[in-house]
Design an enzyme around this catalytic site. Structure first.
Site, mmCIF file in Angstrom:
data_model
loop_
_atom_site.group_PDB
_atom_site.id
_atom_site.type_symbol
_atom_site.label_atom_id
_atom_site.label_comp_id
_atom_site.label_asym_id
_atom_site.label_seq_id
_atom_site.Cartn_x
_atom_site.Cartn_y
_atom_site.Cartn_z
ATOM 1 N N ASP A 181 41.840 49.081 52.871
ATOM 2 C CA ASP A 181 40.699 49.930 53.228
ATOM 3 C C ASP A 181 41.101 51.311 53.737
ATOM 4 O O ASP A 181 42.293 51.582 53.979
ATOM 5 C CB ASP A 181 39.826 49.218 54.274
ATOM 6 C CG ASP A 181 40.654 48.446 55.309
ATOM 7 O OD1 ASP A 181 41.832 48.803 55.525
ATOM 8 O OD2 ASP A 181 40.128 47.503 55.895
ATOM 9 N N ASN B 92 34.750 39.681 64.683
ATOM 10 C CA ASN B 92 33.520 39.134 64.086
ATOM 11 C C ASN B 92 33.793 38.453 62.744
ATOM 12 O O ASN B 92 32.866 38.131 62.019
ATOM 13 C CB ASN B 92 32.493 40.258 63.912
ATOM 14 C CG ASN B 92 32.995 41.357 62.976
ATOM 15 O OD1 ASN B 92 34.145 41.330 62.528
ATOM 16 N ND2 ASN B 92 32.151 42.315 62.672
ATOM 17 N N HIS C 96 35.471 39.840 60.186
ATOM 18 C CA HIS C 96 35.605 40.699 59.007
ATOM 19 C C HIS C 96 37.018 40.630 58.434
ATOM 20 O O HIS C 96 38.005 40.425 59.148
ATOM 21 C CB HIS C 96 35.125 42.146 59.258
ATOM 22 C CG HIS C 96 35.998 42.978 60.128
ATOM 23 N ND1 HIS C 96 35.518 43.705 61.187
ATOM 24 C CD2 HIS C 96 37.343 43.234 60.096
ATOM 25 C CE1 HIS C 96 36.523 44.349 61.757
ATOM 26 N NE2 HIS C 96 37.633 44.084 61.114
ATOM 27 N N GLU D 142 32.110 43.201 56.359
ATOM 28 C CA GLU D 142 31.431 42.752 57.567
ATOM 29 C C GLU D 142 30.509 41.577 57.243
ATOM 30 O O GLU D 142 30.302 41.230 56.076
ATOM 31 C CB GLU D 142 30.594 43.918 58.146
ATOM 32 C CG GLU D 142 31.427 45.138 58.534
ATOM 33 C CD GLU D 142 32.206 44.977 59.854
ATOM 34 O OE1 GLU D 142 32.459 43.838 60.287
ATOM 35 O OE2 GLU D 142 32.563 46.024 60.429
HETATM 36 C C1 F6R Z 1 42.708 46.667 58.425
HETATM 37 C C2 F6R Z 1 41.711 45.647 58.184
HETATM 38 C C3 F6R Z 1 40.961 44.972 59.295
HETATM 39 C C4 F6R Z 1 41.850 44.491 60.439
HETATM 40 C C5 F6R Z 1 41.019 43.851 61.543
HETATM 41 C C6 F6R Z 1 41.863 43.378 62.693
HETATM 42 O O1 F6R Z 1 43.235 47.143 57.213
HETATM 43 O O2 F6R Z 1 41.474 45.361 57.061
HETATM 44 O O3 F6R Z 1 40.252 43.873 58.769
HETATM 45 O O4 F6R Z 1 42.769 43.568 59.929
HETATM 46 O O5 F6R Z 1 40.081 44.771 61.994
HETATM 47 O O6 F6R Z 1 42.444 44.472 63.320
HETATM 48 P P1 F6R Z 1 43.565 44.295 64.442
HETATM 49 O O7 F6R Z 1 44.773 43.791 63.762
HETATM 50 O O8 F6R Z 1 43.769 45.671 64.991
HETATM 51 O O9 F6R Z 1 43.025 43.320 65.432
#
Ligand code: F6R
Length: 245
Positions: A67, A135, A137, A142
């Site tokens: 992303d 959550n 994702h 989402e």
């Molecule tokens: C990032 C991504 C997100 C993160 C998620 C967890 O490329 O795709 O889904 O993996 O937000 O983020 P952290 O690792 O910072 O808890």
């Protein structure tokens, strides 16, 4: 789904790094699907160490990232292109031309269409690395996303903006939209490796590991449908959700 419970987050990251090393060593031309965020940082540090010691080469590796924030240029310190350059690509022997992070500038729909093409170009990722949002994702898919969603522009949930505010000066600086690989492209990878740690991931990981429910309300549960998905958690998180190991 294979669940690995390690003694610590460091061990989880070492395990994930070894899985990546196995793929890159066995298939030097393989494509890797990569993630940003806090979770994979120790994994990337380990890959850098192996590359510097000559144990691992990324000379022919191709990558595609999950992303990118809409509105951030690749040289913006909080953009995911910048993150990948700083935390991995600048320190390994990869050809940057073989790395792809969606562009945050220009028409977001076009950026999503380009990302979708990159997921499949020359074959799908041999391994897709994943983190998980509090959550549930995955990428920036989402709650409410669908199994068949292609790469698209996602409106970030308030909780995601709040979680990511730690990387920005204020929550108001966090972009509200992102271009993300969809669940369809993520699930197309030959293998998935998800690493999770920390009490804030308890609800999402519990939904993934403690029942058979697959629901768009917790997009991580879609991983239950994949034939080669590995979830790596530490004993602390396993104990929090009551997972027996
Ligand atoms: C990032 C991504 C997100 C993160 C998620 C967890 O490329 O795709 O889904 O993996 O937000 O983020 P952290 O690792 O910072 O808890």
């Amino acid at each position: 789904m294979t669940v690995i419970v390690t003694n610590s987050y460091d061990d989880s990251c070492l395990h994930a790094a070894r899985m990546i090393r196995e793929v890159v060593s066995a298939q030097p031309h393989a494509k890797l699907g990569l993630a940003t965020g806090g979770t994979p940082l120790p994994i990337y540090r380990q890959l850098i160490a192996w590359c510097k010691s000559g144990e691992l080469s990324f000379a022919n590796t191709r990558t595609v990232n999950l992303d990118e924030y809409v509105g951030l240029q690749g040289n913006h310190p909080q953009s995911y292109r910048y993150f990948m350059d700083e935390n991995l690509f600048n320190h390994i022997n990869i050809d940057k031309a073989n790395t792809y992070v969606a562009t945050g500038l220009g028409n977001p729909e076009e950026s999503a269409a380009q990302l979708e093409a990159k997921v499949y170009e020359g074959g799908v990722p041999a391994l897709q690395l994943l983190g998980i949002g509090a959550n549930g994702h995955i990428g920036f898919n989402e709650a409410g996303t669908t199994l068949t969603a292609k790469s698209h522009v996602e409106e970030l949930a308030a909780s995601t903006i709040e979680a990511n505010a730690r990387f920005f000066d204020t929550a108001a600086d966090v972009p509200t939209k992102a271009v993300t690989m969809g669940m369809k492209g993520i699930l197309a990878a030959e293998s998935l490796v998800l690493v999770a740690t920390g009490a804030n991931k308890k609800a999402a990981i519990s939904g993934l590991l403690m029942n058979d429910v697959v629901t768009p309300e917790n997009p991580a549960t879609f991983l239950k449908l994949h034939k080669n998905a590995t979830v790596i958690i530490d004993t602390h998180l396993a104990d929090l959700i009551g997972y027996q190991y």
